[in-house]
Design an enzyme around this catalytic site. Structure first.
Site, PDB file in Angstrom:
ATOM      1  N   LYS A  28       2.049  -3.420   6.962  1.00  0.00           N
ATOM      2  CA  LYS A  28       2.548  -3.532   5.586  1.00  0.00           C
ATOM      3  C   LYS A  28       4.055  -3.249   5.535  1.00  0.00           C
ATOM      4  O   LYS A  28       4.798  -3.941   4.818  1.00  0.00           O
ATOM      5  CB  LYS A  28       1.797  -2.565   4.671  1.00  0.00           C
TER       6      LYS A  28
ATOM      7  N   SER B 255       0.831  -1.196   0.000  1.00  0.00           N
ATOM      8  CA  SER B 255       0.000   0.000   0.000  1.00  0.00           C
ATOM      9  C   SER B 255       0.868   1.249   0.000  1.00  0.00           C
ATOM     10  O   SER B 255       1.999   1.246   0.504  1.00  0.00           O
ATOM     11  CB  SER B 255      -0.885  -0.005   1.252  1.00  0.00           C
TER      12      SER B 255
ATOM     13  N   TYR C 202      -2.376  -0.661  10.611  1.00  0.00           N
ATOM     14  CA  TYR C 202      -2.534  -1.307   9.304  1.00  0.00           C
ATOM     15  C   TYR C 202      -1.328  -1.024   8.422  1.00  0.00           C
ATOM     16  O   TYR C 202      -0.710  -1.934   7.857  1.00  0.00           O
ATOM     17  CB  TYR C 202      -3.807  -0.816   8.615  1.00  0.00           C
TER      18      TYR C 202
END
Length: 339
Positions: free
Chosen positions: A153, A124, A149
């Protein structure tokens, strides 16, 4: 190739499955259905023109993950599976770290045991953090993120980089994508967020279809042309094509890890997106401007030069295409996929 698609019933995964089959690959899906619904499967089968092998379990179950690789021989894996809501990750960070990291650990261990060394990882643009210069470029360091989140990643990218450096056989593509929107042009599959949408486009679509009363615009005093935040929106069909291109690249590249941005290379503001959706749908999208949301950046978009030069990939669909396809999906499926 026989390709395992983790999270293949989800929004981006399902569109990628269709394009993989169209490209001649043999596709197997594993999905826990935590963020998706089993009713997407018959729609996928209709689009690909045949049965789809689907395994319903969570990759954090190491025994089931190991058994799948023991029973089936895969040439490559595209790894979408994971929890993905930024706001929710702030509220339950441990769940995000545990799920996203443990599922990746179980997957990569099983791949290694069974000689599958080609992996495309769904990352992302959040990994660039708050301080990266715009447009974002893949060589920027240090990677950081403002949410659990996003940090999960960053952590997974580092794990995969270390695995690739230590192994010698691994060929890993890391795809950092920006703001996926749109739907399949047939209108049969699209984005079906569970509960209140976390992203702009599905919220606009639900307001337009009458499922919600109005949209909240978080801030109109940013240093942008119309004062609202700008983001790099990319059509999910372009995004799916990027995964197929990356898969073909790692089939032939030298061992190692390489990251690519998947974006259009320009920003679209919230108000611009609202106007484009009103034009596509013929519906008015009422909205109210409220205060800025903590952690939101004014504007960012991708430098997608590397993907164009090395993958032969570019985003081709316009904002108008994104809105038209989203409206076709939402108006045909006002409540999303049936339960």
């Amino acid at each position: 190739m026989r390709v395992l698609v983790t999270g293949g019933a989800g929004y981006i995964g399902s569109h990628t499955v269709v394009q993989l089959v169209a490209a001649g690959h043999d596709v197997v899906v594993v999905d826990s259905f935590a963020n998706s619904k089993p009713t997407v499967v018959p729609r996928l089968e209709a689009l690909i023109g045949g049965p789809l092998e689907v395994h319903a379990f969570d990759l954090t179950d190491r025994d089931k993950t190991e058994s799948l690789f023991a029973e089936r021989q895969f040439d490559a894996v595209i790894h979408f599976a994971g929890l993905k809501a930024v706001g929710e990750s702030v509220e339950v960070p441990l769940e995000y770290y545990q799920n996203n990291l443990d599922s990746t650990f179980a997957l990569v261990r099983a791949m290694q045991r069974h000689g599958c060394f080609r992996l495309v990882f769904s990352s992302s643009a959040t990994v660039y953090g708050d301080n990266a210069p715009v447009p974002y470029q893949e060589d920027y360091e240090p990677l950081s993120a403002a949410s659990p989140y996003g940090r999960s990643k960053v952590m997974i990218e580092q794990v995969l980089r270390d695995v690739a450096s230590a192994g010698g056989q691994w060929r890993i593509a890391v795809l950092r994508y920006f703001n996926p929107v749109g739907a399949h042009p047939s209108g049969t599959i699209g984005e079906d967020p569970q509960g209140t949408p976390n992203n702009l486009m599905p919220f606009i679509a639900q307001v337009a279809v009458g499922a919600r009363e109005e949209l909240y615009v978080f801030g109109d005093d940013y240093p942008t042309p119309d004062g609202t935040a700008q983001r790099d929106y990319i059509h999910v069909e372009d995004l799916a094509a990027g995964h197929v291109a990356a898969l073909h690249r790692i089939a032939h590249q030298e061992p190692g890890l390489r990251a690519w941005n998947l974006g259009t290379g320009h920003g679209t503001s919230v108000l611009e997106m609202i106007r484009a959706f009103e034009h596509a749908s013929g519906r008015t999208v009422p909205y109210t401007v409220v205060g800025r949301r903590a952690g939101d950046l004014a504007a960012y978009w991708a430098d997608a030069t590397r993907a164009h030069e090395e993958l032969g990939w570019s985003a081709t669909r316009t904002v108008d295409d994104m809105c038209a396809d989203t409206w076709r999906w939402q108006s045909s499926n006002p409540e999303g996929y049936p339960d």
